[in-house]
Structures are given as structure tokens and as C-alpha cells.
Design a protein around this motif. Sequence first.
Motif, PDB file in Angstrom:
ATOM      1  N   MET A 154       0.680  -1.197   0.107  1.00  0.00           N
ATOM      2  CA  MET A 154      -0.114  -0.005   0.021  1.00  0.00           C
ATOM      3  C   MET A 154       0.783   1.282   0.134  1.00  0.00           C
ATOM      4  O   MET A 154       0.502   2.252  -0.631  1.00  0.00           O
ATOM      5  CB  MET A 154      -0.877   0.033   1.121  1.00  0.00           C
ATOM      6  CG  MET A 154      -1.855  -1.177   1.392  1.00  0.00           C
ATOM      7  SD  MET A 154      -2.728  -1.398   2.718  1.00  0.00           S
ATOM      8  CE  MET A 154      -3.884  -0.104   2.811  1.00  0.00           C
ATOM      9  N   LEU A 155       1.911   1.239   0.788  1.00  0.00           N
ATOM     10  CA  LEU A 155       2.791   2.280   0.875  1.00  0.00           C
ATOM     11  C   LEU A 155       3.205   2.769  -0.722  1.00  0.00           C
ATOM     12  O   LEU A 155       3.624   3.812  -0.939  1.00  0.00           O
ATOM     13  CB  LEU A 155       4.064   1.852   1.828  1.00  0.00           C
ATOM     14  CG  LEU A 155       5.431   2.897   1.795  1.00  0.00           C
ATOM     15  CD1 LEU A 155       4.964   4.312   2.382  1.00  0.00           C
ATOM     16  CD2 LEU A 155       6.215   2.230   2.642  1.00  0.00           C
ATOM     17  N   CYS A 156       3.880   1.541  -1.270  1.00  0.00           N
ATOM     18  CA  CYS A 156       4.301   1.821  -2.582  1.00  0.00           C
ATOM     19  C   CYS A 156       3.518   2.333  -3.537  1.00  0.00           C
ATOM     20  O   CYS A 156       3.642   3.061  -4.329  1.00  0.00           O
ATOM     21  CB  CYS A 156       5.020   0.509  -2.980  1.00  0.00           C
ATOM     22  SG  CYS A 156       6.340  -0.048  -2.416  1.00  0.00           S
ATOM     23  N   ALA A 157       1.924   1.808  -3.353  1.00  0.00           N
ATOM     24  CA  ALA A 157       1.096   2.271  -4.274  1.00  0.00           C
ATOM     25  C   ALA A 157       0.771   3.828  -4.086  1.00  0.00           C
ATOM     26  O   ALA A 157       0.712   4.582  -5.130  1.00  0.00           O
ATOM     27  CB  ALA A 157      -0.344   1.450  -3.903  1.00  0.00           C
ATOM     28  N   ILE A 158       0.984   4.309  -3.037  1.00  0.00           N
ATOM     29  CA  ILE A 158       0.609   5.697  -2.690  1.00  0.00           C
ATOM     30  C   ILE A 158       1.867   6.478  -3.280  1.00  0.00           C
ATOM     31  O   ILE A 158       1.619   7.545  -3.903  1.00  0.00           O
ATOM     32  CB  ILE A 158       0.263   6.152  -1.226  1.00  0.00           C
ATOM     33  CG1 ILE A 158      -0.935   5.341  -0.732  1.00  0.00           C
ATOM     34  CG2 ILE A 158       0.318   7.679  -1.136  1.00  0.00           C
ATOM     35  CD1 ILE A 158      -1.048   5.446   0.759  1.00  0.00           C
ATOM     36  N   LEU A 159       3.312   5.964  -2.916  1.00  0.00           N
ATOM     37  CA  LEU A 159       4.289   6.788  -3.508  1.00  0.00           C
ATOM     38  C   LEU A 159       4.224   6.775  -5.059  1.00  0.00           C
ATOM     39  O   LEU A 159       4.395   7.699  -5.771  1.00  0.00           O
ATOM     40  CB  LEU A 159       5.448   5.967  -3.100  1.00  0.00           C
ATOM     41  CG  LEU A 159       5.724   6.093  -1.520  1.00  0.00           C
ATOM     42  CD1 LEU A 159       7.278   5.496  -1.546  1.00  0.00           C
ATOM     43  CD2 LEU A 159       5.584   7.485  -1.060  1.00  0.00           C
ATOM     44  N   SER A 160       3.526   5.681  -5.788  1.00  0.00           N
ATOM     45  CA  SER A 160       3.444   5.699  -7.178  1.00  0.00           C
ATOM     46  C   SER A 160       2.227   6.536  -7.704  1.00  0.00           C
ATOM     47  O   SER A 160       2.754   7.561  -8.683  1.00  0.00           O
ATOM     48  CB  SER A 160       3.318   4.348  -7.663  1.00  0.00           C
ATOM     49  OG  SER A 160       3.008   3.980  -8.958  1.00  0.00           O
ATOM     50  N   ASP A 161       1.278   6.473  -7.126  1.00  0.00           N
ATOM     51  CA  ASP A 161       0.123   7.393  -7.883  1.00  0.00           C
ATOM     52  C   ASP A 161       0.427   8.965  -7.644  1.00  0.00           C
ATOM     53  O   ASP A 161      -0.055   9.625  -8.264  1.00  0.00           O
ATOM     54  CB  ASP A 161      -1.170   6.882  -6.870  1.00  0.00           C
ATOM     55  CG  ASP A 161      -1.997   5.745  -7.954  1.00  0.00           C
ATOM     56  OD1 ASP A 161      -1.354   5.272  -8.869  1.00  0.00           O
ATOM     57  OD2 ASP A 161      -3.193   5.651  -7.733  1.00  0.00           O
TER      58      ASP A 161
END
Length: 309
Positions: free
Chosen positions: A142-149
Motif C-alpha cells: 500500500m505504501l508503494c502504491a501511494i508513492l507511485s500514484d
Amino acid sequence: MSVSVVGHSNPDTDSVTAAIAFANYLKSTGTDAKACMQISAANLNPESKVVLEKFNLTAPEELNDAAGKDIALVDFSDIAQAPANIGDANLVAIVDHHKIGDITTGSPILFYNKPVGCTCTVLLEMYKNNNVDLPKDIAGGMLCAILSDTVNFKSPTCTDEDKAAVAELLQITGVADQDALFMEMLKAKSSVEGIPAKDLIFRDYKDFDMNGKKVGIGQIELATLDQVADIRDDLYAAVQEVKSEGRHSVLFMLTDVVKEGTDLMVVSDEPAIIEGAFNGKIEGQSMWVEGMMSRKKQTVPPLQKAFGA
Ligand code: MG
Ligand code: MG
Ligand code: MG
């Protein structure tokens, strides 16, 4: 029947990890569920592959036909982005952060949508509101998804809620360096290894008519210009070749996403026009243009003006 949780077609990291996180949420709250995606694990984008590997997450299983299935959607609500036969599925939930799409249901469902930067920001709120235990590996995804988006908070879509969610997820996962994690993802996403120079030029390329002159502009986004240090001469030779195929000018934008600027490779019959457009000087193969990130917004308009179009 188990609920299949699926993100949009051509899934990004948010669609992949949100499917995993929401499937786990459903299971933890008494509904059998599994994470799915509209692609095989082998065809997953390089960034998401790195994310799954880093946090020991299993890739969602492939799902391309929704007919007769219990389905939950994450990160979209448009029919065009859904698996085939979504109209013949039993839709049970949607969690998203986009404008509401054209999917409708015959009965009430759980629909949770917020104007934030990432579906996983919405999901973290759901976990917290309902006191659902969030496993560390899923928190990492989830952390990676937020950084990506949110492009590491640089995107105009990023909100304070996304930033607060990242702070919390950093704590849960024990990840110490947010920027280093983002860089690792960006490097995977922008990997040029083993790709022929001409393919890199044409990966994201457009020809323009500038006052009767044919001008080609390609772009690659990089975490650092070091990624192309070893292939610069090959790239320049490829730009020369593309130029020789009947064009007045070819520009190749080597965009450094971290430094927020572009090393602009130029081969032109009239390089002075390009220099004038961006108020710089070509040294050797290229010129650095501070702040240049978008071909559409920052490269084409000044060029068109310089060409007198
Ligand atoms: Mg998405
Ligand atoms: Mg998203
Ligand atoms: Mg995205």
C-alpha cells in the motif's frame, strides 16, 4: 462464492496492491475473497513486480472474464476498464479514488470513494475505521502504491490524507527512507536495460508539423541520467537515423524525474531554432532544460512558436 477483487485493465501498482489489500480486508471481516488482476503475473509492469517481490506479496491471479462471478472493484468504476462481461457479474463492492464511472448495480453495494491520490489511502482509512489488522507486507504494498500514484507527493493529485497515510505506513513497515523506496520503484519503471536505442526513441514518440517542417519528439522518463550514461552514443546515433528519414529536426527528451528537468538531445537542420525556443545552448549532443517534464505542455508550444507556426 469467493469474491474476486480486481483493479483496472493494464494494472498499475495501486490496482495490484489495492486488490491484495481489499481482498485481505474482506477476508478479515468475514467475506471470503481473493485478489485478482486482468493480466498474467509474467506480464505485470516492472514497477509492480519489484513491489511484490520486495514485500513478499503473491501476485493476484489472472481474471479476464467476470461472468457469473462475485466481483469487487478497486481503483476504477468504468466498464471500459473492467474484465469482459462485467454486466453479467454480481458486483458487491467498489473502493476507488477516481471520478465515478459508468458501472451501475441492481442493488445497494459497499461503495467507498474519496478524492485522494490513491485507492490504498482510502483502504488504510477502512482498515483503521473498522479496526482490521493490517499485515506488514500488505502495508508495504500500500505504501508503494501511494508513492507511485502521487509520484512521491509531486503529483497535483496528492492530498494531506495521502501524506498522513504514507507516514503511518512507513511506521508499520519500518521502511526508513521514503525517497529511496520511491527511487527503487522509479528505476524499475524506467529501466532501459537491453532495449535497442531506436525502440527507446519510439517508445513514446510523436511527429509534429511545425510551419511546414517535420519535427519528431521522443521522451523517456528516468530516475537519473546515469541510467543512460552507457548508451548515450547509441541513442544519439538512433536520433540521427530518425532525423535522416525525412525530418527537419528530431528531439529526444531524457527527462530526469527527480531533478525535474530534461537533457534534450537534438539533431536538426537549424539547431539555433531549438536553442532559441528553450533559451539555451546545445553542447555536444544535448542541452539541459531546467523544469522540462511534459512534452505536451513544455516542449511543443515553445517549439511551435520558435518555428513560427
Ligand atoms: Mg490506477
Ligand atoms: Mg490509483
Ligand atoms: Mg496510477
